[in-house]
Design an enzyme around this catalytic site. Structure first.
Site, PDB file in Angstrom:
ATOM      1  N   GLU A  35      -4.733 -30.584   5.727  1.00 15.58           N
ATOM      2  CA  GLU A  35      -5.418 -31.549   6.611  1.00 15.58           C
ATOM      3  C   GLU A  35      -6.489 -32.330   5.856  1.00 15.58           C
ATOM      4  O   GLU A  35      -6.645 -33.538   6.050  1.00 15.58           O
ATOM      5  CB  GLU A  35      -6.022 -30.825   7.808  1.00 15.58           C
ATOM      6  CG  GLU A  35      -4.985 -30.143   8.699  1.00 15.58           C
ATOM      7  CD  GLU A  35      -4.576 -28.763   8.196  1.00 15.58           C
ATOM      8  OE1 GLU A  35      -3.659 -28.172   8.789  1.00 15.58           O
ATOM      9  OE2 GLU A  35      -5.189 -28.279   7.218  1.00 15.58           O
ATOM     10  N   TYR A 104      -4.753 -16.448  -0.776  1.00 18.41           N
ATOM     11  CA  TYR A 104      -5.622 -15.342  -0.379  1.00 18.41           C
ATOM     12  C   TYR A 104      -6.477 -15.852   0.786  1.00 18.41           C
ATOM     13  O   TYR A 104      -7.639 -16.230   0.617  1.00 18.41           O
ATOM     14  CB  TYR A 104      -6.478 -14.882  -1.565  1.00 18.41           C
ATOM     15  CG  TYR A 104      -5.640 -14.345  -2.695  1.00 18.41           C
ATOM     16  CD1 TYR A 104      -5.377 -12.981  -2.799  1.00 18.41           C
ATOM     17  CD2 TYR A 104      -5.067 -15.194  -3.639  1.00 18.41           C
ATOM     18  CE1 TYR A 104      -4.571 -12.477  -3.817  1.00 18.41           C
ATOM     19  CE2 TYR A 104      -4.263 -14.702  -4.659  1.00 18.41           C
ATOM     20  CZ  TYR A 104      -4.020 -13.346  -4.744  1.00 18.41           C
ATOM     21  OH  TYR A 104      -3.222 -12.858  -5.747  1.00 18.41           O
ATOM     22  N   VAL A 166       5.595 -26.139   7.617  1.00 18.77           N
ATOM     23  CA  VAL A 166       5.815 -24.698   7.730  1.00 18.77           C
ATOM     24  C   VAL A 166       5.364 -23.973   6.467  1.00 18.77           C
ATOM     25  O   VAL A 166       5.728 -24.353   5.353  1.00 18.77           O
ATOM     26  CB  VAL A 166       7.305 -24.402   7.987  1.00 18.77           C
ATOM     27  CG1 VAL A 166       7.546 -22.900   7.989  1.00 18.77           C
ATOM     28  CG2 VAL A 166       7.732 -25.009   9.321  1.00 18.77           C
ATOM     29  N   ARG A 167       4.567 -22.922   6.665  1.00 13.45           N
ATOM     30  CA  ARG A 167       4.200 -21.990   5.594  1.00 13.45           C
ATOM     31  C   ARG A 167       4.742 -20.619   5.996  1.00 13.45           C
ATOM     32  O   ARG A 167       4.173 -19.942   6.850  1.00 13.45           O
ATOM     33  CB  ARG A 167       2.682 -21.926   5.418  1.00 13.45           C
ATOM     34  CG  ARG A 167       2.035 -23.229   4.996  1.00 13.45           C
ATOM     35  CD  ARG A 167       2.356 -23.548   3.534  1.00 13.45           C
ATOM     36  NE  ARG A 167       1.587 -24.693   3.069  1.00 13.45           N
ATOM     37  CZ  ARG A 167       1.974 -25.957   3.166  1.00 13.45           C
ATOM     38  NH1 ARG A 167       3.136 -26.239   3.756  1.00 13.45           N
ATOM     39  NH2 ARG A 167       1.227 -26.934   2.688  1.00 13.45           N
ATOM     40  N   GLU A 229      14.887 -38.387  -1.936  1.00 12.24           N
ATOM     41  CA  GLU A 229      15.867 -39.300  -1.341  1.00 12.24           C
ATOM     42  C   GLU A 229      15.241 -40.229  -0.305  1.00 12.24           C
ATOM     43  O   GLU A 229      15.952 -40.961   0.386  1.00 12.24           O
ATOM     44  CB  GLU A 229      17.005 -38.498  -0.705  1.00 12.24           C
ATOM     45  CG  GLU A 229      17.802 -37.689  -1.716  1.00 12.24           C
ATOM     46  CD  GLU A 229      18.977 -36.964  -1.092  1.00 12.24           C
ATOM     47  OE1 GLU A 229      19.305 -37.251   0.076  1.00 12.24           O
ATOM     48  OE2 GLU A 229      19.573 -36.114  -1.776  1.00 12.24           O
ATOM     49  N   GLY A 230      13.910 -40.215  -0.171  1.00 15.00           N
ATOM     50  CA  GLY A 230      13.248 -41.140   0.737  1.00 15.00           C
ATOM     51  C   GLY A 230      12.960 -40.526   2.088  1.00 15.00           C
ATOM     52  O   GLY A 230      12.509 -39.391   2.186  1.00 15.00           O
ATOM     53  N   ASP A 257       1.412 -34.384   2.434  1.00 11.03           N
ATOM     54  CA  ASP A 257       0.123 -34.807   2.978  1.00 11.03           C
ATOM     55  C   ASP A 257      -0.153 -36.268   2.637  1.00 11.03           C
ATOM     56  O   ASP A 257      -0.648 -37.035   3.471  1.00 11.03           O
ATOM     57  CB  ASP A 257      -0.997 -33.923   2.421  1.00 11.03           C
ATOM     58  CG  ASP A 257      -0.731 -32.448   2.644  1.00 11.03           C
ATOM     59  OD1 ASP A 257      -0.116 -32.105   3.672  1.00 11.03           O
ATOM     60  OD2 ASP A 257      -1.124 -31.642   1.786  1.00 11.03           O
TER      61      ASP A 257
END
Length: 320
Positions: A35, A104, A166-167, A229-230, A257
């Protein structure tokens, strides 16, 4: 004010050596977070931006705050706590362009953001709210905080841009991630999934099918990021592919980001969806071509120069 966003930013340690972490003895210290990367990208493009989080009342927390504030970003709603530390992570670059990240952040200060701490009146002073799925995955309180922020922003007329981002290390299962991310996407005006994220959310594999599945009533546009690939974009009125900008991939971390920052900047300038996606694609290409999440991001003049130079090259190739 133009854009507000919130989430965890951490201290990043990386090395100039392409070695496993256990053989690294000296590290470079930087600051990064999805963010705040978007906030900094937008600030460098000349927009008025706010960012808030909860940070440890420790040297790393004060470092993060000063770094973000140094870009002219409003951090007046940030909080410090003595109850938990600021998160950190390490970036390992083994071979050219191949990066592994070690976080961490468990029980970090940011994971303790509570919905009662949200300043809803502050949100009302902005045009856009940017949200990622990362914050919602940090803790149950962070999920409640994210829900409240998006509901409040929607009620107050802000446009909401949602990046699932997604993490997997933060989620218990794919099903848990899918359920929460689809719920949050329901608040959004614009949704920016990667191809894999789009498949997770919709079960579809093709960009056109993913966009169509997510383009529900109230959604103004869906942009499926396709990396080298755009991108594919779709609204009720239009849809199509945007070709990638050429780039030598040095460090892929932060590219999404940068893409979001370019996209939101285009919307703020009143660009049509296709043009906003082209700005986003150009920003992503710039981001992957340098080490660091934000250090190489351009100002508005540099971004437009890159786009126009690319267009001129395409025109000359057509003439030939």
């Amino acid at each position: 004010m133009d854009v507000v966003t919130f989430g965890e930013s951490m201290v990043l340690f990386s090395s100039d050596q392409n070695l496993p972490l256990q053989y690294i003895h000296q590290f470079n210290k930087q600051m990064a977070g999805a963010e705040s990367n978007v906030a900094i990208g937008l600030a460098k493009l000349g927009h008025r931006v706010g960012w808030f989080s909860k940070l440890g009342d420790d040297p790393f927390g004060h470092y993060v705050l000063h770094q973000i504030r140094g870009y002219g970003i409003d951090t007046s709603r940030c909080r410090h706590t003595n109850d938990a530390p600021t998160g950190i992570y390490f970036k390992e670059q083994r071979t050219h362009g191949k990066t592994q990240v070690y976080y961490y952040r468990h029980h970090s200060a940011a994971s303790r953001m509570h919905p009662d701490e949200l300043d809803e009146a502050y949100l009302a002073g902005f045009k856009f709210l940017h949200v990622t799925g990362i914050t919602a995955a940090l803790s149950p309180d962070c999920l409640a905080f994210t829900r409240k922020a998006m509901a409040s922003a929607r009620k107050q007329g802000l446009k909401i841009v949602f990046d699932p981002n997604v993490r997997w290390k933060l989620w218990d299962s794919e099903e848990a991630a899918k359920q929460v991310l689809l719920e949050l996407a329901g608040y959004a005006d614009y949704i920016l999934p990667g191809l894999d994220e789009g498949e997770l959310l919709t079960g579809c594999k093709q960009p056109e099918e993913i966009a169509s599945a997510l383009l529900k009533p109230g959604v103004a546009g869906v942009v499926v990021k396709l990396g080298s690939e755009g991108a594919y974009y779709q609204s009720e009125q239009q849809g199509g592919y945007v070709a990638p900008f050429p780039a030598e991939e040095i460090d892929p971390v932060g590219a999404g980001d940068a893409f979001a920052a370019g996209f939101i900047s285009g919307l703020l300038h009143g660009d049509e969806l296709e043009q906003a996606v082209r700005k986003a694609s150009a920003m992503g290409a710039i981001a992957v071509s340098v080490n660091g999440d934000v250090e190489g991001l351009p100002n508005e003049q540099e971004l437009l120069h890159m786009i126009h130079h690319h267009d001129d090259e395409d025109y000359q190739n057509v003439k030939r």
